[in-house]
Design a protein around this motif. Sequence first.
Motif, PDB file in Angstrom:
ATOM      1  N   UNK A  76     -10.250  80.325 -12.195  1.00  0.00           N
ATOM      2  CA  UNK A  76      -9.640  80.701 -10.988  1.00  0.00           C
ATOM      3  C   UNK A  76      -8.250  79.936 -10.603  1.00  0.00           C
ATOM      4  N   UNK A  77      -8.112  78.980 -11.116  1.00  0.00           N
ATOM      5  CA  UNK A  77      -6.885  77.959 -11.037  1.00  0.00           C
ATOM      6  C   UNK A  77      -6.381  77.908 -12.272  1.00  0.00           C
ATOM      7  N   UNK A  78      -6.850  78.460 -13.374  1.00  0.00           N
ATOM      8  CA  UNK A  78      -6.091  78.029 -14.707  1.00  0.00           C
ATOM      9  C   UNK A  78      -6.328  77.115 -15.370  1.00  0.00           C
ATOM     10  N   UNK A  79      -7.202  76.320 -14.979  1.00  0.00           N
ATOM     11  CA  UNK A  79      -7.553  74.892 -15.318  1.00  0.00           C
ATOM     12  C   UNK A  79      -8.227  74.989 -16.464  1.00  0.00           C
ATOM     13  N   UNK A 134     -19.565  68.602  -8.659  1.00  0.00           N
ATOM     14  CA  UNK A 134     -17.991  68.642  -8.545  1.00  0.00           C
ATOM     15  C   UNK A 134     -17.404  68.795  -9.957  1.00  0.00           C
ATOM     16  N   UNK A 135     -16.333  69.610 -10.362  1.00  0.00           N
ATOM     17  CA  UNK A 135     -16.017  69.820 -11.765  1.00  0.00           C
ATOM     18  C   UNK A 135     -14.400  69.497 -11.605  1.00  0.00           C
ATOM     19  N   UNK A 136     -14.032  69.032 -12.893  1.00  0.00           N
ATOM     20  CA  UNK A 136     -12.527  68.659 -12.885  1.00  0.00           C
ATOM     21  C   UNK A 136     -11.936  69.451 -14.127  1.00  0.00           C
ATOM     22  N   UNK A 137     -10.849  69.906 -13.982  1.00  0.00           N
ATOM     23  CA  UNK A 137     -10.253  70.203 -15.429  1.00  0.00           C
ATOM     24  C   UNK A 137      -8.702  69.846 -15.166  1.00  0.00           C
ATOM     25  N   UNK A 138      -8.377  69.921 -16.477  1.00  0.00           N
ATOM     26  CA  UNK A 138      -6.844  69.589 -16.553  1.00  0.00           C
ATOM     27  C   UNK A 138      -5.909  70.801 -16.176  1.00  0.00           C
ATOM     28  N   UNK A 139      -4.714  70.632 -15.580  1.00  0.00           N
ATOM     29  CA  UNK A 139      -4.041  71.485 -14.937  1.00  0.00           C
ATOM     30  C   UNK A 139      -2.735  71.615 -15.477  1.00  0.00           C
ATOM     31  N   UNK A 203     -13.106  80.754 -18.406  1.00  0.00           N
ATOM     32  CA  UNK A 203     -12.030  79.671 -18.467  1.00  0.00           C
ATOM     33  C   UNK A 203     -10.868  80.060 -19.382  1.00  0.00           C
ATOM     34  N   UNK A 204     -11.107  80.655 -20.618  1.00  0.00           N
ATOM     35  CA  UNK A 204     -10.060  80.944 -21.552  1.00  0.00           C
ATOM     36  C   UNK A 204      -9.020  82.005 -20.966  1.00  0.00           C
TER      37      UNK A 204
END
Lengths: 323, 323
Positions: A76-79, A134-139, A203-204
């Motif tokens: 939902x953040x596009x990450x 807690x999850x992290x994604x590149x933005x 995600x995609x």
Amino acid sequence: MNPPRKEKEWLSFIDKNFSSYGALVGNGDDGAVLKKASWCITTDLLMEGVDFEKGWAPAEAVGWKSLAVNLSDLAAMGSKPLFFLVSLAIPSRYKDIEIENLLLGIKALAAKEKVSLLGGDLSRSPDKLVISITALGSQGEKPLLRGKARVGDSIYVSSHLGAPKEALKMFKKGTRLKVFPLKNGPAKENALADRFFRPPSQSKLGQILAEKRIASSAIDISDGLLLDLSRLLAKCRLGAVLQGEAIPRAKNAEGAFVSVEDAVTSGEEQTLLITVPKSKERLLENIKAKLFKIGFVSPKSGIWMERKGKISKLEAAGFDHFE
Amino acid sequence: MNPPRKEKEWLSFIDKNFSSYGALVGNGDDGAVLKKASWCITTDLLMEGVDFEKGWAPAEAVGWKSLAVNLSDLAAMGSKPLFFLVSLAIPSRYKDIEIENLLLGIKALAAKEKVSLLGGDLSRSPDKLVISITALGSQGEKPLLRGKARVGDSIYVSSHLGAPKEALKMFKKGTRLKVFPLKNGPAKENALADRFFRPPSQSKLGQILAEKRIASSAIDISDGLLLDLSRLLAKCRLGAVLQGEAIPRAKNAEGAFVSVEDAVTSGEEQTLLITVPKSKERLLENIKAKLFKIGFVSPKSGIWMERKGKISKLEAAGFDHFE
């Protein structure tokens, strides 16, 4: 029979099953170290007795879902999801094999989505199982945010709505998800219950919507369309007009469509709710994901629904944890 | 009397009290977005009935500690704390004012250490309070890691040991921390109980040890000196010889020193255990923090203690959550 695992044994089980690929320092120290990049970070906690009951499904399903709800927030953040940390508080009434299966459920989704473990915390719990991730994604440069919708933007959702609410009703009546196959996809035995624990990956879709700057705003539906739509629009103080007939409704166990009321208040959908400017709508044609246009952003605050020729204001009802 | 707060009201209370200074996108969206940098990330969960009991202290103390245990992990990596996320699972038997005070306890430490909130999750809990925090810090080129000690390195701890274990004994006997002043520092009424909830900050010490490359390895003492020392040395398969007389022991409520046995098995110290090469020891003179040399790294695995002229092997005892 082996004696129950100690903390150290759990840690080595986790070490064997998860890698911290891509991190400078991964799981196993006081903290993990990440290379330079723009990061998106989010956290979500599943609590037994609130978010699920032990008997509803195999532990793999609970593990899968505990990561899925976090990945849904990143979408939902596009990450692009890359890493996660997991804390478990484990009651002694859980068997080691159940916790192992829970971790394997997390691992199965982590492998599918190519996210790797950075660390976590293991603790006893006096009574209920807790999974905090807690999850992290590149933005990229343009995250998908709440509060950026404009008047006239079209509103879309990325799935039929209502299945998780229907599944919850069934669980409360005693339905159990007996099989949760990690490798071969959804169990045919009970598609609704499986949908509850294994929401489709967004995600995609989230990444494309952000990269191509198609969506003006986005949120994942976790507490019901109405409540999450009101959150999406709250910051820009706009409203929405929904077309009742356009709400895509899931089918219940008998094969009948759920009611519009259930569809718009069903939580834990973990699918995307987005706004798209008119000028960008043609770009949606090239996207493989199914998107359903359900209404438009209006200058008048509040959420309105047009149905059978009548328009009426709706309460932004949905799931509030404290009501 | 006001009706109990709903989730939305809690979120706006949190919004008012915490800022996400320094983040591109802060608290309030599906995720937070961070600018480019090298990051250290860690997570720790406090569970009522395991890590604390409701009656032991005011809620502010629990809030303070829940963040402190995370900052302690960042310090043990030599990372500068900058951000955190907090998930709460709240039983209905907690009053709003108690949760508010818990958040204010977190806020007080966050303000002191200049760390800001990025997000979190609020949930109901059927029975026990859960606080799960993830903390992020910026990380220089040389993090303080486990497993990097060499034979002959000196071993140091950054505080007297045993006070938290002593406090736990007192809590179990019925002692209560009645006052937890957020602004004026430790309550004089009960220094031991206060020390349990408010471990001294190790952030600056950790950063200096990393930046000046003084320590060859580091860990924070969360499960007892012996257990954490064995973790520190496990990766490099080395051992340690401790000087029994050199272990700095805290005083109990009667003003007597705790036993060496209690000092070396006391968990939740949240202070640093480090190894320092001989060539770097003179650099410690310029550091303001108190450091106590307690032994050295030996080629023979296992932890040994020299005491009254005798040397004996110790069991790496300490707190295992699952024993």
